[in-house]
Design an enzyme around this catalytic site. Structure first.
Site, short mmCIF file in Angstrom:
data_model
loop_
_atom_site.label_atom_id
_atom_site.label_comp_id
_atom_site.label_asym_id
_atom_site.label_seq_id
_atom_site.Cartn_x
_atom_site.Cartn_y
_atom_site.Cartn_z
N ASP A 167 0.76 -1.24 0.00
CA ASP A 167 0.00 0.00 0.00
C ASP A 167 0.80 1.31 0.00
O ASP A 167 0.59 2.16 -0.82
CB ASP A 167 -0.96 0.03 1.20
N GLU A 396 0.62 -9.32 11.54
CA GLU A 396 0.45 -8.92 10.14
C GLU A 396 1.83 -8.72 9.50
O GLU A 396 2.09 -9.17 8.40
CB GLU A 396 -0.37 -7.63 10.08
C1 GLC Z 1 -3.22 -4.51 3.50
C2 GLC Z 1 -2.03 -5.05 2.71
C3 GLC Z 1 -2.51 -5.88 1.54
C4 GLC Z 1 -3.40 -6.99 2.07
C5 GLC Z 1 -4.53 -6.46 2.96
C6 GLC Z 1 -5.28 -7.56 3.69
O1 GLC Z 1 -3.97 -3.64 2.74
O2 GLC Z 1 -1.21 -4.00 2.29
O3 GLC Z 1 -1.44 -6.41 0.83
O4 GLC Z 1 -3.94 -7.73 1.03
O5 GLC Z 1 -4.00 -5.60 3.92
O6 GLC Z 1 -4.41 -8.34 4.44
#
Ligand code: GLC
Length: 428
Positions: A167, A396
């Protein structure tokens, strides 16, 4: 790791996957991400395959059940209504029967499909399910090259940072200067209520994410218009490599099922992509870089997006150079692989995709390095990944300087990757 520790970690990982299972799809984590995310689901299926093959296939089937008529597979499927997430279905307004976002994500599905197909013990079911998924996955590949490579150059562009799955990467900073923020509707972020704001993208970035969403929405989510109308068009080497590898893997499955024409088409896409990827190589950095398609220049930002291409069949000397970059990182950092070059002054150990370690990226890189025969570095990354889990649990992402858990907790794809790492260790 002792056999006892391995089995304890496996049990804990399965527990996380089951806890986030919503029956036909899995949420990345409770609270922060309450829907189905595209590439998360593909990694999740790999983990599920270790204890429930049938459920693993369902995860991918659910994702493709929400494929758009034009072939795009959206980055989020909003299966339920949840006020705790922003931007929700009411902001995207894509008009799909089950609401979805209007952009896509890295095409891990081709790789996942081949893995499930080759590992399945129930051969009849695997053939049947792969045969149904194959044309859908190919339609998605075709969509990419038709809509995101309008000049037929062999490389596709992302039109929104969220498409890369990385992101707030430093890779987008320069191009983001071109994205305006005027006129966006007032909004309240929800992510910062679930996670530490100091680890998340900034408000300035968020404004631009939303400007792009509103701009595309204004064009009716018509994919034949979006590419040329976007002030943000980035050719991300990692994103392309995942797509290329996916095409190669689809070709392998297609051949096994006697679908030779489908196989030929996908091999051709992969070969063209591999040749074009060479334009993104930087000798200075010893890795690939993003290309800003609007200005036609390489982006001077050494991120993990330029290391992920080892996941595709790049030339052996490139794989070796990428291994060397990671080895140098290991001398400066407690944990690898950082999502950005730690020698760059813009590196930020805690802020999301500007430095932290993400296990899914480690997984893609390990897979590629192993295939290229760079087994020592691959093993170093696997060890580092498992040590992170032992120290900090299924987070995460992680601070590479300390190993501290960041972002959401009890995270699905992290748990899935742990099962994968442990299994490949077991195979030896
Ligand atoms: C965030 C991450 C993305 C992922 C999402 C759900 O937006 O940057 O890569 O798919 O979270 O985990």
């Amino acid at each position: 790791m002792t056999a006892q520790n391995t089995s304890r970690l496996q049990d804990l990982a399965v527990e996380v996957l089951k806890e986030n299972d919503r029956g036909t799809y899995t949420v990345p984590t409770k609270g922060l991400y309450p829907f189905q995310w595209n590439w998360d689901s593909c990694f999740t299926a790999l983990g599920q395959a270790h204890f429930d093959e049938d459920r693993a296939w369902t995860e991918i089937e659910t994702l493709f059940a929400h494929q758009w008529p034009d072939g795009m597979v959206p980055h989020i499927v909003f299966h339920v209504h949840d006020e705790g997430y922003f931007p929700g279905a009411d902001v995207w307004q894509t008009g799909r029967p089950t609401p979805t976002s209007g952009i896509t994500q890295p095409a891990v599905a081709g790789f996942a499909l081949r893995q499930l197909f080759e590992r399945s013990k129930d051969r009849d079911a695997a053939e049947r399910r792969a045969r149904t998924l194959l044309p859908k996955a190919e339609k998605w590949s075709a969509w990419f090259y038709a809509n995101r490579d309008p000049k037929g150059q062999g490389l596709v562009a992302i039109l929104h940072p969220w498409e890369a799955g990385r992101d707030n990467s430093i890779d987008w900073d320069e191009a983001f200067e071109r994205v305006p923020t005027e006129g966006i509707a007032p909004y309240t972020r929800r992510d910062t209520q679930h996670a530490d704001p100091a680890h998340r993208p900034t408000k300035a970035q968020y404004d631009r994410y939303l400007w792009l969403v509103e701009h595309f929405r204004g064009l009716g989510w018509d994919n034949s218009k979006l590419h040329d109308a976007s002030p943000f068009q980035i050719v991300d080497p990692g994103f392309n490599a995942i797509l290329i590898r996916g095409c190669q893997d689809l070709a392998v499955v297609a051949e096994a099922l006697g679908e030779t024409e489908l196989a030929t088409r996908n091999r051709a896409r992969a070969n063209k992509g591999l040749a074009a990827l060479e334009q993104l190589w930087s000798d200075t950095h010893g890795q690939y870089l993003c290309l800003d398609r609007v200005t036609g220049t390489l982006v001077d930002s050494a991120s993990i997006g330029g290391l992920i291409p080892v996941f595709a069949a790049i030339p052996p000397e490139r794989a070796k150079a990428i291994g060397a970059v990671i080895q140098r990182q290991a001398e400066r950092l407690k944990y690898i692989v950082a999502s950005h070059d730690p020698a760059d002054e813009r590196f930020d150990a805690k802020r999301y995709w500007r430095g932290p370690v993400w296990l899914v990226c480690n997984y893609l890189i390990v897979d590629g390095l192993q295939a290229a025969g760079e087994t020592a570095v691959a093993e170093m990354i696997t060890r580092s990944s498992l040590e992170l889990i032992e120290q900090s649990g299924f987070a995460e992402y992680y601070d590479p300087t300390t190993g501290e858990a960041c972002g959401g907790g009890r995270f699905t794809w992290t748990a899935a990757m742990v099962l994968e790492f442990l299994a490949s260790r077991g195979r030896g």
